[in-house]
Scaffold this motif. Structure first.
Motif, short mmCIF file in Angstrom:
data_model
loop_
_atom_site.label_atom_id
_atom_site.label_comp_id
_atom_site.label_asym_id
_atom_site.label_seq_id
_atom_site.Cartn_x
_atom_site.Cartn_y
_atom_site.Cartn_z
N GLU A 1 -0.77 9.89 13.59
CA GLU A 1 -1.36 11.07 14.24
C GLU A 1 -1.12 11.03 15.74
O GLU A 1 -0.82 12.05 16.37
N ALA A 2 -1.25 9.84 16.33
CA ALA A 2 -1.04 9.71 17.78
C ALA A 2 0.39 10.01 18.19
O ALA A 2 0.65 10.43 19.32
N SER A 3 1.32 9.82 17.27
CA SER A 3 2.73 10.11 17.59
C SER A 3 2.98 11.60 17.74
O SER A 3 3.91 12.02 18.44
N GLY A 4 2.18 12.41 17.05
CA GLY A 4 2.38 13.86 17.08
C GLY A 4 3.49 14.36 16.18
O GLY A 4 3.74 15.57 16.11
N TRP A 5 4.16 13.46 15.47
CA TRP A 5 5.32 13.87 14.66
C TRP A 5 4.92 14.80 13.52
O TRP A 5 5.66 15.73 13.19
N LEU A 6 3.77 14.56 12.92
CA LEU A 6 3.35 15.40 11.80
C LEU A 6 3.10 16.84 12.22
O LEU A 6 3.24 17.76 11.41
N ASP B 1 12.07 19.52 6.48
CA ASP B 1 11.89 19.27 5.05
C ASP B 1 11.38 17.85 4.81
O ASP B 1 10.52 17.63 3.95
N ILE B 2 11.94 16.90 5.55
CA ILE B 2 11.49 15.51 5.42
C ILE B 2 10.01 15.41 5.80
O ILE B 2 9.22 14.78 5.09
N ARG B 3 9.65 16.03 6.90
CA ARG B 3 8.26 15.98 7.37
C ARG B 3 7.31 16.60 6.35
O ARG B 3 6.25 16.03 6.04
N ALA B 4 7.69 17.75 5.81
CA ALA B 4 6.82 18.44 4.86
C ALA B 4 6.58 17.59 3.62
O ALA B 4 5.44 17.48 3.14
N ARG B 5 7.62 16.97 3.10
CA ARG B 5 7.45 16.12 1.91
C ARG B 5 6.69 14.85 2.27
O ARG B 5 5.88 14.35 1.48
N PHE B 6 6.95 14.32 3.46
CA PHE B 6 6.25 13.11 3.88
C PHE B 6 4.74 13.36 3.97
O PHE B 6 3.94 12.52 3.54
N ILE B 7 4.35 14.49 4.50
CA ILE B 7 2.92 14.83 4.61
C ILE B 7 2.27 14.84 3.23
O ILE B 7 1.15 14.35 3.05
N VAL B 8 2.98 15.35 2.25
CA VAL B 8 2.45 15.42 0.89
C VAL B 8 2.36 14.04 0.25
O VAL B 8 1.38 13.72 -0.45
N GLU B 9 3.34 13.18 0.51
CA GLU B 9 3.46 11.92 -0.24
C GLU B 9 3.04 10.68 0.55
O GLU B 9 2.97 9.59 -0.02
N MET B 10 2.75 10.81 1.83
CA MET B 10 2.57 9.64 2.69
C MET B 10 1.40 8.74 2.28
O MET B 10 1.45 7.52 2.49
N GLY C 1 0.80 -1.21 0.00
CA GLY C 1 0.00 0.00 0.00
C GLY C 1 0.83 1.25 0.00
O GLY C 1 1.76 1.41 -0.80
N SER C 2 0.55 2.13 0.94
CA SER C 2 1.07 3.49 0.89
C SER C 2 2.47 3.61 1.47
O SER C 2 2.94 2.74 2.21
N LEU C 3 3.10 4.73 1.16
CA LEU C 3 4.37 5.08 1.78
C LEU C 3 4.25 5.06 3.30
O LEU C 3 5.14 4.55 3.99
N ALA C 4 3.18 5.61 3.84
CA ALA C 4 3.00 5.65 5.29
C ALA C 4 3.05 4.25 5.88
O ALA C 4 3.70 4.02 6.92
N GLN C 5 2.38 3.30 5.26
CA GLN C 5 2.34 1.94 5.78
C GLN C 5 3.73 1.30 5.78
O GLN C 5 4.15 0.69 6.77
N TYR C 6 4.45 1.45 4.68
CA TYR C 6 5.80 0.88 4.61
C TYR C 6 6.76 1.57 5.57
O TYR C 6 7.55 0.92 6.26
#
Length: 319
Positions: A311-316, A238-247, A200-205
């Motif tokens: 979301e529960a991690s708060g990292w985003l 920068d990693i977080r910003a791109r991750f939010i877009v592509e996750m 599935g998604s980038l987030a899952q992997y």
């Protein structure tokens, strides 16, 4: 007589428990590979070289070797071709592959620590076999499959014959001295045998890989000495910003199992993103054992469940 029988029964029970707790590490495929390698180099006929690989390495090989070949799609032809194509590579890596048992010396201790953290830990076998440079570690079911030619390497490995981009990627990899980090690598893959697979998604992997990284570090006290762990803290926003877009997308090219030819200029940044998500999640948990269990048992096949964990991690939300 009854006392003797009871004592005998207790000894049998102790042996059974000890055997169950002792990890199975298979390394016989390594010696078979090198004897096959020598035979292949001495054989002038191409078809016979392939036959030698099949008859002397693959067919008598362990279940772990067969699983490794299945997961990474290795073939007898590919082995034979690689043996001839990269003589300097094989000469440089050969002595390092002899370190498999030594590299696993701390495994029993590490798995005991893992079991204390996660009492539901299921047994898994570990096989070291020689592949063709497509993995330093992977899994299939309850089997940890270590590519010895990668996982046991160090900066002395000669990659000059390899094609690009493999050559550049492996130069960075071997310079990180993966053989010295073998305990963490074994644990990372062992965690995967406890997790559900995902597609599935980038987030899952990324979360699945990051959880394995976090737990392996928690037990071994080590992380791979790879550029992603130097780059990550310096470029986290920068990693977080791109991750939010592509996750939520399925394209992993910028993030995982890649070369440095991506927007970050560093390979496998998805491991860092997933690791930080797991790390931030754990910071908030009062019960470490329960939280470790939740991470391992997360339904990685369900995008909504993984998203809720992120979301529960708060990292985003961090800035």
């Amino acid at each position: 007589m009854r006392l003797s029988f009871c004592l005998y029964a207790c000894l049998l029970l102790h042996c059974a428990i000890t055997t169950a707790a002792t990890p199975s590490v298979q390394t016989d495929d390594i010696a078979r590979f090198w004897s096959t390698y020598d035979a292949v180099l001495a054989e002038p006929d191409g078809a016979q070289r392939v036959a030698l690989v099949r008859q002397h390495y693959i067919e008598p090989g362990s279940a772990g070797l067969h699983a490794l070949m299945k997961v990474r799609n290795y073939t007898a032809v590919e082995y034979a071709d690689a043996m001839l194509a990269w003589p300097r590579f094989w000469a440089s890596v050969r002595p390092l592959t002899a370190n498999a048992q030594q590299a696993s010396a701390m495994l029993e201790r590490d798995l005991a620590a893992f079991r204390r953290l996660y009492p539901a830990l299921r047994p898994a076998s570990i096989t070291y076999a020689v592949g063709v440079l497509r993995t330093g570690g992977t899994t299939l079911g309850n089997q940890v499959l270590i590519g010895a030619e990668m996982a046991l390497g160090d900066a002395s490995v000669d990659v000059s014959e390899l094609p690009e981009p493999l050559r550049s990627r492996l130069r960075v990899f071997y310079d990180s001295t993966p053989g010295a980090n073998n305990a963490q690598n074994n644990l990372h893959e062992y965690v995967h045998t406890q997790q559900r697979e995902t597609t599935g998604s980038l987030a899952q992997y990324a979360v699945r890989e990051g959880v394995a990284e976090y737990i392996a570090e928690r037990i071994s006290g080590r992380r791979p000495a790879l550029p992603l762990y130097t780059y990550g803290p310096l470029h986290e926003s920068d990693i977080r910003a791109r991750f939010i877009v592509e996750m939520d997308g399925n394209d992993l090219d910028n993030w995982l199992y890649n070369s440095a030819r991506n927007p970050f200029g560093v390979s496998d940044v998805g491991y860092y993103a997933g690791y930080r998500i797991a790390q931030e999640y754990m910071r908030q948990q009062p019960d470490e054992q329960a939280a470790i269990a939740r991470m391992i048992e997360l339904d990685y096949t369900d995008p909504a469940t993984v998203r809720a964990f992120i979301e529960a991690s708060g990292w985003l939300q961090q800035r």
